[in-house]
Motif scaffolding. Structure first.
Motif, PDB file in Angstrom:
ATOM      1  N   PHE A  35      79.038  24.865 -27.380  1.00 40.63           N
ATOM      2  CA  PHE A  35      77.684  24.997 -26.859  1.00 40.63           C
ATOM      3  C   PHE A  35      77.669  25.869 -25.613  1.00 40.63           C
ATOM      4  CE2 PHE A  35      77.767  20.987 -29.206  1.00 40.63           C
ATOM      5  CZ  PHE A  35      76.720  21.209 -30.083  1.00 40.63           C
ATOM      6  N   ASP A  49      73.400  18.614 -21.729  1.00 40.56           N
ATOM      7  CA  ASP A  49      73.329  18.263 -23.148  1.00 40.56           C
ATOM      8  C   ASP A  49      73.454  16.753 -23.340  1.00 40.56           C
ATOM      9  OD1 ASP A  49      72.952  20.834 -23.933  1.00 40.56           O
ATOM     10  OD2 ASP A  49      74.991  21.176 -24.651  1.00 40.56           O
ATOM     11  N   GLU A 207      65.233  26.343 -31.263  1.00 33.50           N
ATOM     12  CA  GLU A 207      65.929  26.312 -29.967  1.00 33.50           C
ATOM     13  C   GLU A 207      67.405  26.009 -30.141  1.00 33.50           C
ATOM     14  OE1 GLU A 207      62.045  24.755 -27.418  1.00 33.50           O
ATOM     15  OE2 GLU A 207      63.478  23.345 -28.314  1.00 33.50           O
ATOM     16  N   GLU A 208      67.730  25.169 -31.105  1.00 33.08           N
ATOM     17  CA  GLU A 208      69.135  24.882 -31.380  1.00 33.08           C
ATOM     18  C   GLU A 208      69.867  26.143 -31.834  1.00 33.08           C
ATOM     19  OE1 GLU A 208      71.684  21.574 -33.892  1.00 33.08           O
ATOM     20  OE2 GLU A 208      69.824  22.353 -34.751  1.00 33.08           O
ATOM     21  N   ASP A 211      70.640  28.668 -28.909  1.00 35.97           N
ATOM     22  CA  ASP A 211      71.264  27.976 -27.773  1.00 35.97           C
ATOM     23  C   ASP A 211      71.757  28.956 -26.704  1.00 35.97           C
ATOM     24  OD1 ASP A 211      72.462  25.946 -26.229  1.00 35.97           O
ATOM     25  OD2 ASP A 211      74.361  26.182 -27.284  1.00 35.97           O
ATOM     26  N   LYS A 212      72.593  29.874 -27.114  1.00 36.27           N
ATOM     27  CA  LYS A 212      73.182  30.820 -26.152  1.00 36.27           C
ATOM     28  C   LYS A 212      72.172  31.850 -25.634  1.00 36.27           C
ATOM     29  CE  LYS A 212      77.979  30.393 -27.707  1.00 36.27           C
ATOM     30  NZ  LYS A 212      77.784  29.205 -28.552  1.00 36.27           N
ATOM     31  N   TYR A 215      70.055  30.225 -22.987  1.00 37.71           N
ATOM     32  CA  TYR A 215      70.863  30.007 -21.773  1.00 37.71           C
ATOM     33  C   TYR A 215      70.964  31.291 -20.959  1.00 37.71           C
ATOM     34  CZ  TYR A 215      74.655  27.975 -18.969  1.00 37.71           C
ATOM     35  OH  TYR A 215      75.432  27.475 -17.944  1.00 37.71           O
ATOM     36  N   SER A 223      70.074  25.488 -21.383  1.00 36.30           N
ATOM     37  CA  SER A 223      70.427  26.071 -22.683  1.00 36.30           C
ATOM     38  C   SER A 223      69.418  25.678 -23.746  1.00 36.30           C
ATOM     39  CB  SER A 223      71.822  25.600 -23.108  1.00 36.30           C
ATOM     40  OG  SER A 223      71.802  24.219 -23.417  1.00 36.30           O
ATOM     41  N   HIS A 225      70.090  24.213 -26.501  1.00 39.63           N
ATOM     42  CA  HIS A 225      70.398  22.906 -27.078  1.00 39.63           C
ATOM     43  C   HIS A 225      69.824  21.775 -26.219  1.00 39.63           C
ATOM     44  CE1 HIS A 225      72.711  20.909 -30.276  1.00 39.63           C
ATOM     45  NE2 HIS A 225      72.765  19.904 -29.428  1.00 39.63           N
ATOM     46  N   LYS A 228      66.264  21.699 -26.932  1.00 42.27           N
ATOM     47  CA  LYS A 228      66.117  21.171 -28.291  1.00 42.27           C
ATOM     48  C   LYS A 228      66.026  19.651 -28.280  1.00 42.27           C
ATOM     49  CE  LYS A 228      68.571  19.520 -32.125  1.00 42.27           C
ATOM     50  NZ  LYS A 228      69.774  18.708 -32.354  1.00 42.27           N
TER      51      LYS A 228
END
Length: 285
Positions: A35, A49, A207-208, A211-212, A215, A223, A225, A228
């Motif tokens: 992640f 997270d 959004e998952e 993730d990057k 971020y 991020s 995640h 999310k």
């Protein structure tokens, strides 16, 4: 009706087996565990997270309490509803623990405890839709088989490294529930809350996947995640609001027909406003 149920079950089983034969296996990518936000705060690894799962515990606990207190707050009127919503809110609560446990040290072994509670929530919701929109007896009897199907999909992935059954369990409700919410007549009011919940879940999946990039766009503040988790927690929030606000429908009409009626009325009003009559003008000298 029994014959129709048997035929439907056999057809679903045949389709599933055919898909398992003709489609390639989907192994769990180890890159999934990498992640974007791996910062630690107060000694907690991957802190955001982990912490962002806390809303699941709160809303799951609130929903579970309201299923039984005070004085049947949700006013369930169909057989199996209380059991189905209890399973759903227990699954939501368990997501807080399972997902936090996984994110402390992401790997396949811990991912089981992240996915299992989500599967309980998915399958419970599907059974609840059958109870309300199709048949309360069939829906009630489907709760345990659907929960077992979710469990089997997790075990199959873990032992055979194949995500296909789990993907089916996860994504079939994502497609079926919005469609049923629109096309099938509800027993209760406030059906649009289902669509809000589905919209937030879809946003959470986007959004998952991002993730990057998220971020990076937020200058390493948060991020995709972590966001999310917050968006996914809005799903039980909207469903809890729906349960608290809804009443039994006096006239069972699907959302599709309701929208169609509204459009028809709007068209009539528009044509009325744009209709003009000719007025004779008498010239004066």
């Amino acid at each position: 009706m029994k014959k129709r149920t048997i035929y439907s079950s056999v057809a679903a089983t045949v389709i599933f087996l055919v898909l398992m034969i003709v489609t390639p296996t989907i192994p769990q990518s180890q890159a999934y565990h990498a992640f974007a936000d791996q910062r630690s705060f107060f000694g907690i690894p991957n802190a955001l997270d982990v912490i962002s799962n806390f809303p699941f515990l709160i809303i799951g606990l609130i929903g579970l309490v309201l299923c039984y207190f005070p004085d049947d707050y949700f006013k369930f009127s169909l057989r199996g509803e209380r059991l189905g919503w209890t399973c759903f809110f227990l699954g939501v609560m368990a997501v807080a623990f399972g997902s936090s446990y996984y994110h402390l040290h992401p790997d396949d072994a811990r991912l089981v405890w992240d996915r299992l509670p989500m599967t309980i929530a998915f399958t419970s919701i599907l059974a609840l839709f059958v109870i309300e929109r199709i048949d309360e007896h069939k829906g009630t009897y489907s709760i345990v088989p659907l929960l077992l199907a979710g469990l089997v999909s997790i075990l199959y992935w873990r032992f055979f490294d194949d995500l296909r059954p789990y993907a089916l369990v996860q994504f079939v409700p994502c497609i079926a529930i919005p469609l049923m919410a629109i096309l099938l007549p509800p027993m209760y009011t406030h059906s649009t809350y289902w669509l809000w919940a589905a919209g937030f879940y879809l946003l959470a999946k986007v959004e998952e996947a991002a993730d990057k990039p998220i971020y990076s766009w937020t200058n390493h503040i948060v991020s995709g995640h972590s966001i999310k988790h917050l968006c996914a927690a809005m799903v039980p929030v909207f469903l809890t609001l729906m349960l608290g606000k809804r009443t039994v429908q006096t006239e069972r009409i699907s959302l599709y027909k309701t929208w169609k009626r509204s459009r028809g009325k709007g068209s009539k009003e528009e044509s009325f406003e744009c209709t003009y009559s000719n007025v004779a003008v008498q010239e004066t000298r």
